[in-house]
Write a protein that holds these residues in place. Structure first.
Motif, mmCIF file in Angstrom:
data_model
loop_
_atom_site.group_PDB
_atom_site.id
_atom_site.type_symbol
_atom_site.label_atom_id
_atom_site.label_comp_id
_atom_site.label_asym_id
_atom_site.label_seq_id
_atom_site.Cartn_x
_atom_site.Cartn_y
_atom_site.Cartn_z
ATOM 1 N N LEU A 58 -5.048 6.356 -1.415
ATOM 2 C CA LEU A 58 -5.248 4.952 -1.776
ATOM 3 C C LEU A 58 -3.994 4.330 -2.368
ATOM 4 C CD1 LEU A 58 -8.784 5.294 -3.389
ATOM 5 C CD2 LEU A 58 -8.216 4.480 -1.099
ATOM 6 N N VAL A 59 -3.123 5.155 -2.911
ATOM 7 C CA VAL A 59 -1.869 4.659 -3.480
ATOM 8 C C VAL A 59 -0.766 4.642 -2.429
ATOM 9 C CG1 VAL A 59 -0.054 5.150 -5.177
ATOM 10 C CG2 VAL A 59 -2.450 5.410 -5.809
ATOM 11 N N LEU A 60 -0.659 5.724 -1.659
ATOM 12 C CA LEU A 60 0.448 5.845 -0.713
ATOM 13 C C LEU A 60 0.217 5.113 0.607
ATOM 14 C CD1 LEU A 60 1.287 9.597 -1.309
ATOM 15 C CD2 LEU A 60 2.415 7.582 -2.259
ATOM 16 N N TRP A 61 -1.027 5.045 1.072
ATOM 17 C CA TRP A 61 -1.349 4.364 2.328
ATOM 18 C C TRP A 61 -2.564 3.459 2.146
ATOM 19 C CZ3 TRP A 61 -0.996 9.814 2.228
ATOM 20 C CH2 TRP A 61 0.223 10.300 2.663
ATOM 21 N N PRO A 62 -2.446 2.413 1.298
ATOM 22 C CA PRO A 62 -3.622 1.589 1.005
ATOM 23 C C PRO A 62 -4.071 0.780 2.220
ATOM 24 C CG PRO A 62 -1.667 0.648 -0.009
ATOM 25 C CD PRO A 62 -1.264 1.969 0.582
ATOM 26 N N ALA A 63 -5.358 0.758 2.434
ATOM 27 C CA ALA A 63 -5.927 0.000 3.547
ATOM 28 C C ALA A 63 -5.726 -1.499 3.347
ATOM 29 C CB ALA A 63 -7.410 0.321 3.691
ATOM 30 N N ALA A 64 -5.664 -1.940 2.089
ATOM 31 C CA ALA A 64 -5.504 -3.369 1.808
ATOM 32 C C ALA A 64 -4.179 -3.918 2.309
ATOM 33 C CB ALA A 64 -5.635 -3.618 0.304
ATOM 34 N N THR A 65 -3.177 -3.058 2.449
ATOM 35 C CA THR A 65 -1.862 -3.521 2.930
ATOM 36 C C THR A 65 -1.562 -3.009 4.330
ATOM 37 O OG1 THR A 65 -0.731 -1.620 1.969
ATOM 38 C CG2 THR A 65 -0.958 -3.567 0.574
ATOM 39 N N GLY A 66 -2.548 -2.507 4.997
ATOM 40 C CA GLY A 66 -2.334 -1.989 6.342
ATOM 41 C C GLY A 66 -1.596 -0.658 6.350
ATOM 42 N N ALA A 68 0.893 0.175 4.262
ATOM 43 C CA ALA A 68 2.255 0.077 3.731
ATOM 44 C C ALA A 68 2.227 0.255 2.214
ATOM 45 C CB ALA A 68 2.854 -1.280 4.074
ATOM 46 N N LEU A 69 3.154 1.025 1.705
ATOM 47 C CA LEU A 69 3.287 1.247 0.268
ATOM 48 C C LEU A 69 3.658 -0.071 -0.403
ATOM 49 C CD1 LEU A 69 3.317 3.457 -1.925
ATOM 50 C CD2 LEU A 69 5.761 3.640 -1.527
ATOM 51 N N ASP A 70 3.003 -0.394 -1.522
ATOM 52 C CA ASP A 70 3.331 -1.633 -2.221
ATOM 53 C C ASP A 70 3.502 -1.370 -3.709
ATOM 54 O OD1 ASP A 70 0.632 -1.229 -2.707
ATOM 55 O OD2 ASP A 70 0.200 -3.366 -2.781
ATOM 56 N N LEU A 71 4.256 -2.240 -4.361
ATOM 57 C CA LEU A 71 4.629 -2.074 -5.752
ATOM 58 C C LEU A 71 3.437 -2.090 -6.714
ATOM 59 C CD1 LEU A 71 6.956 -1.727 -7.737
ATOM 60 C CD2 LEU A 71 7.068 -4.222 -7.896
ATOM 61 N N PRO A 72 2.457 -3.022 -6.599
ATOM 62 C CA PRO A 72 1.360 -3.025 -7.572
ATOM 63 C C PRO A 72 0.580 -1.711 -7.625
ATOM 64 C CG PRO A 72 1.361 -5.090 -6.370
ATOM 65 C CD PRO A 72 2.368 -4.199 -5.708
ATOM 66 N N ARG A 73 0.259 -1.137 -6.499
ATOM 67 C CA ARG A 73 -0.511 0.111 -6.498
ATOM 68 C C ARG A 73 0.315 1.291 -7.001
ATOM 69 N NH1 ARG A 73 -2.376 -3.344 -3.117
ATOM 70 N NH2 ARG A 73 -4.593 -3.557 -2.754
ATOM 71 N N LEU A 74 1.569 1.303 -6.643
ATOM 72 C CA LEU A 74 2.440 2.377 -7.110
ATOM 73 C C LEU A 74 2.636 2.298 -8.628
ATOM 74 C CD1 LEU A 74 4.119 4.775 -6.176
ATOM 75 C CD2 LEU A 74 6.040 3.211 -5.889
ATOM 76 N N MET A 75 2.851 1.101 -9.152
ATOM 77 C CA MET A 75 3.032 0.941 -10.593
ATOM 78 C C MET A 75 1.732 1.225 -11.353
ATOM 79 S SD MET A 75 6.158 0.547 -10.921
ATOM 80 C CE MET A 75 6.104 0.378 -12.676
#
Length: 109
Positions: A58-66, A68-75
């Motif tokens: 859910l952090v590395l390959w979130p479905a919400a971004t298709g 793609a890794l994104d800063l909010p989930r990683l942080m």
């Protein structure tokens, strides 16, 4: 694939019986017996092993971004790990991580 109603019910009942047998093997057959210390030692780490395996995708390959890794989930993951490590409190870690996620999603769009 098109399944008939009878096939669907057969699948549902089969999965239900399989789930029951898996749970019964632990709860029904050894539920009232003392387990050896080595088994109890290994079972202590079950949650520690399972929870990261559930959260990492859910952090590395979130479905919400298709995917793609994104800063909010990683942080949010970093904040959760940091709070959990330094406070030792699961509730504080989860709340802080969720707050970080929603704050960054709000700020970054």
């Amino acid at each position: 694939m098109n399944y008939s109603t009878l096939e669907i019910w057969f699948i549902i009942v089969g999965l239900g019986v399989g789930t029951f047998l898996l749970r019964f093997s632990f709860l029904g057959m050894i539920g009232n017996r003392d387990l050896p210390p080595w088994v109890l030692r290994h079972l202590r780490y079950t949650a520690v092993a399972v929870l990261p395996a559930l959260v990492a995708p859910l952090v590395l390959w979130p479905a919400a971004t298709g995917g793609a890794l994104d800063l909010p989930r990683l942080m949010a993951a970093v904040a959760t790990l940091g709070l959990g490590y330094f406070t030792g409190n699961v509730i504080v870690a989860i709340t802080g991580g969720a707050g970080t996620l929603y704050l960054l999603l709000f700020l970054l769009g």
